[in-house]
Design a protein around this motif. Structure first.
Motif, PDB file in Angstrom:
ATOM      1  N   ALA A 265       0.829  -1.208   0.000  1.00 51.62           N
ATOM      2  CA  ALA A 265       0.000   0.000   0.000  1.00 51.62           C
ATOM      3  C   ALA A 265       0.863   1.258   0.000  1.00 51.62           C
ATOM      4  N   PHE A 266       1.926   1.268   0.800  1.00 51.29           N
ATOM      5  CA  PHE A 266       2.817   2.427   0.815  1.00 51.29           C
ATOM      6  C   PHE A 266       3.541   2.583  -0.519  1.00 51.29           C
ATOM      7  N   CYS A 267       3.901   1.465  -1.130  1.00 54.01           N
ATOM      8  CA  CYS A 267       4.582   1.520  -2.422  1.00 54.01           C
ATOM      9  C   CYS A 267       3.719   2.225  -3.461  1.00 54.01           C
ATOM     10  N   THR A 269       1.090   4.146  -2.829  1.00 51.82           N
ATOM     11  CA  THR A 269       0.816   5.514  -2.386  1.00 51.82           C
ATOM     12  C   THR A 269       1.948   6.441  -2.779  1.00 51.82           C
ATOM     13  N   SER A 270       3.176   5.964  -2.656  1.00 48.44           N
ATOM     14  CA  SER A 270       4.336   6.758  -3.058  1.00 48.44           C
ATOM     15  C   SER A 270       4.309   7.045  -4.556  1.00 48.44           C
ATOM     16  N   PHE A 271       4.008   6.026  -5.326  1.00 50.04           N
ATOM     17  CA  PHE A 271       3.936   6.165  -6.777  1.00 50.04           C
ATOM     18  C   PHE A 271       2.887   7.198  -7.162  1.00 50.04           C
ATOM     19  N   LEU A 272       1.716   7.100  -6.537  1.00 45.74           N
ATOM     20  CA  LEU A 272       0.638   8.046  -6.822  1.00 45.74           C
ATOM     21  C   LEU A 272       1.038   9.463  -6.448  1.00 45.74           C
ATOM     22  N   ALA A 273       1.663   9.617  -5.274  1.00 45.72           N
ATOM     23  CA  ALA A 273       2.062  10.952  -4.835  1.00 45.72           C
ATOM     24  C   ALA A 273       3.046  11.576  -5.813  1.00 45.72           C
ATOM     25  N   ARG A 274       3.965  10.774  -6.323  1.00 47.42           N
ATOM     26  CA  ARG A 274       4.910  11.298  -7.318  1.00 47.42           C
ATOM     27  C   ARG A 274       4.176  11.780  -8.557  1.00 47.42           C
ATOM     28  N   ARG A 284       8.132  10.156   1.821  1.00 48.85           N
ATOM     29  CA  ARG A 284       7.715   9.655   3.140  1.00 48.85           C
ATOM     30  C   ARG A 284       7.030   8.301   3.028  1.00 48.85           C
ATOM     31  N   ALA A 285       6.165   8.143   2.028  1.00 53.06           N
ATOM     32  CA  ALA A 285       5.465   6.873   1.862  1.00 53.06           C
ATOM     33  C   ALA A 285       6.444   5.754   1.500  1.00 53.06           C
ATOM     34  N   ALA A 286       7.410   6.057   0.648  1.00 49.87           N
ATOM     35  CA  ALA A 286       8.402   5.043   0.276  1.00 49.87           C
ATOM     36  C   ALA A 286       9.242   4.634   1.474  1.00 49.87           C
ATOM     37  N   GLU A 287       9.615   5.589   2.304  1.00 47.41           N
ATOM     38  CA  GLU A 287      10.394   5.274   3.503  1.00 47.41           C
ATOM     39  C   GLU A 287       9.579   4.415   4.470  1.00 47.41           C
ATOM     40  N   ALA A 288       8.295   4.731   4.608  1.00 42.02           N
ATOM     41  CA  ALA A 288       7.426   3.923   5.475  1.00 42.02           C
ATOM     42  C   ALA A 288       7.290   2.506   4.924  1.00 42.02           C
ATOM     43  N   LEU A 305      10.903  -0.237  -3.512  1.00 40.76           N
ATOM     44  CA  LEU A 305      10.571   0.869  -2.607  1.00 40.76           C
ATOM     45  C   LEU A 305      11.658   1.936  -2.617  1.00 40.76           C
ATOM     46  N   ALA A 306      12.923   1.516  -2.753  1.00 41.94           N
ATOM     47  CA  ALA A 306      14.003   2.496  -2.874  1.00 41.94           C
ATOM     48  C   ALA A 306      13.853   3.308  -4.156  1.00 41.94           C
ATOM     49  N   LEU A 307      13.399   2.675  -5.223  1.00 44.10           N
ATOM     50  CA  LEU A 307      13.156   3.407  -6.472  1.00 44.10           C
ATOM     51  C   LEU A 307      11.977   4.364  -6.341  1.00 44.10           C
ATOM     52  N   ARG A 308      10.974   3.976  -5.565  1.00 46.30           N
ATOM     53  CA  ARG A 308       9.880   4.911  -5.306  1.00 46.30           C
ATOM     54  C   ARG A 308      10.407   6.134  -4.546  1.00 46.30           C
ATOM     55  N   GLU A 309      11.284   5.891  -3.584  1.00 45.25           N
ATOM     56  CA  GLU A 309      11.904   7.006  -2.864  1.00 45.25           C
ATOM     57  C   GLU A 309      12.715   7.872  -3.828  1.00 45.25           C
ATOM     58  N   ALA A 310      13.467   7.228  -4.720  1.00 40.00           N
ATOM     59  CA  ALA A 310      14.277   7.971  -5.689  1.00 40.00           C
ATOM     60  C   ALA A 310      13.398   8.859  -6.556  1.00 40.00           C
ATOM     61  N   GLY A 311      12.237   8.346  -6.959  1.00 38.00           N
ATOM     62  CA  GLY A 311      11.332   9.149  -7.767  1.00 38.00           C
ATOM     63  C   GLY A 311      10.847  10.387  -7.032  1.00 38.00           C
ATOM     64  N   GLY A 312      10.552  10.233  -5.737  1.00 39.05           N
ATOM     65  CA  GLY A 312      10.138  11.387  -4.946  1.00 39.05           C
ATOM     66  C   GLY A 312      11.259  12.402  -4.802  1.00 39.05           C
TER      67      GLY A 312
END
Length: 463
Positions: A265-267, A269-274, A284-288, A305-312
């Protein structure tokens, strides 16, 4: 419980060798991907085969097993002949229904379900919003369902007890939605897929499961279904709907104490936020998600998840932080697949890793570097995943256009247009439209891209 008539499949157990059931299941999933099959094999499925509960695999698993063991027949692998287990009279097992990949819609012949309520629910989940309705709405053949029949299919009967059959129906709905999305995109699926999601949460609200394991699977299945429907909303540009579905999945994960569902779900959510222009929330979502995933035994999940963080971080203009996150992602990815890899991550191969890195460099304005990774992504992508093939090429078209590679951008754009007849994705159309605007704005109207721009306008006006 398996009856005394079940005969253990000792041959299949020997073929597994020293590998754990989870490791062998991962090998089955990899073999399936090699031949373009979609199976959701897990340790539970391997256990059911070895115990003799599954006497003959469905057709998808048969193709995978014969690919893994060239020259062998099903009998050589310890299975019974299909005709010997076909039909109700051949059933020797009582208890749990088919696991991942089994059931009447997957082609398995060794089990039948006679419970009337389970049959009704199976039709709810398997037909409402998935195979039958989606086929009609996407122009894939079949008879369009009437509004009245849809209402009937989406109506749950009064439930005395929620058991294995109902939970398996939810799990199968998730798999079917994913397969259809991989092939055709989200736009034609979203409205129909909301129907089985509603039914799944009605099952949860009924609170009539009698076993903790069944309740856990129902929570996980409903949460994964919420994420799948959320992704359909996300990919078709309905960001508010997607955010709501992802939040629903996260709440379900927290209630059930399901770290895997929480990470998923966080993965998303991070993608959507980006994509929605909220890069700080994406980080924040990727870190969670990474915190939730640390105990799951899946380096590939941590890589994603690290790639989601990278995108943010790319969206924040944090080049150093983005580069570090990409480095962590690549290091984790190189550790390879593991038994803890979740089923939903079948899409995350090297091609996806290259695409996500390309998107990071694109967000940072390094178009040439983005295009290099985009070319790799397009070259590596499996042709069976039609939607992703269109997505990767749409990303590459935009990066090439911004890097000044007009002719290459136009040629790649034509390839995307070739696929749009089979793929319905607002996200992909939006990416391609952005690339077209870049080419139109170039001096001279990008003469080298004239045929692409003309064709793109024709396709856009027709949709």
């Amino acid at each position: 419980m398996v009856s005394t008539g079940a005969v253990p499949n000792l041959v299949f157990r020997q073929l597994r060798g020293q590998r754990s059931a989870g490791e062998f299941a991962a090998a089955v999933r990899r073999a399936a991907r090699e031949i373009g099959e979609q199976v959701a094999c897990d340790a539970r499925y391997i256990g059911r085969v070895e115990s003799g509960e599954i006497r003959c695999p469905n057709y998808a698993y048969e193709r995978v097993f014969l690919h893994m063991f060239p020259g062998a027949s099903l009998a050589d692998l310890g299975f019974s002949a299909r005709e010997s287990v076909r039909g109700r009279g051949a059933r020797t097992v009582s208890g749990p229904p088919p696991g991942p990949g089994d059931g009447p819609h997957g082609g398995t012949d060794d089990t039948d379900h006679t419970d009337e309520e389970s049959d009704v629910l199976r039709r709810v989940f398997m037909m409402s919003g998935t195979a039958t309705v989606a086929a009609a709405s996407l122009g894939l053949g079949g008879t369009p369902a009437s509004a009245a029949s849809l209402t009937s299919l989406a109506s749950l009967p009064a439930q005395r007890r929620v058991g294995e059959s109902e939970v398996s129906a939810v799990e199968q709905a998730v798999r079917r939605i994913r397969v259809l999305d991989d092939r055709h995109g989200a736009d034609g699926l979203y409205r129909q897929a909301a129907r089985p999601l509603k039914a799944a949460y009605e099952l949860l609200d009924a609170g009539t499961t009698t076993r903790r394991a069944t309740a856990d699977r129902l929570h996980a299945g409903a949460g994964e279904l919420a994420i799948s429907v959320g992704w359909l909303a996300h990919d078709s540009g309905r960001f508010d709907d997607a955010r709501s579905h992802y939040a629903e999945a996260l709440a379900t994960a927290r209630l059930a104490g399901d770290a895997g569902l929480e990470a998923h779900a966080f993965c998303n959510t991070s993608f959507l936020a980006r994509d929605a222009g909220r890069p700080r929330e994406a980080v924040r979502a990727a870190e969670a998600g990474q915190r939730a995933a640390r105990t799951l035994g899946s380096p590939r999940l941590l890589a994603l998840l690290a790639l989601r963080e990278a995108g943010g971080r790319a969206g924040l203009g944090d080049r150093t932080g983005c580069d570090r996150a990409i480095g962590r992602a690549r290091a984790a990815f190189e550790r390879g697949p593991a038994g803890g890899d979740p089923e939903w991550m079948s899409f995350f191969r090297e091609a996806e890793l290259e695409l996500l890195e390309a998107q990071c460099w694109s967000a940072l304005g390094d178009w040439s570097r983005a295009a290099r990774h985009g070319r790799r992504a397009a070259a590596l992508q499996d042709a069976h995943f039609t939607r992703n093939l269109a997505l990767y090429r749409a990303q590459l078209t935009g990066d090439l256009a911004r890097a000044g590679r007009v002719d290459e951008a136009a040629a790649t754009g034509h390839q995307v247009l070739d696929l749009l007849g089979r793929v319905q994705s607002s996200r992909i159309r939006g990416m391609l439209a952005g690339a077209a605007r870049v080419l139109e704005a170039r001096p001279g109207g990008a003469a080298g891209a004239a045929s692409f721009l003309t064709r793109h306008k024709e396709v856009a006006s027709a949709t």
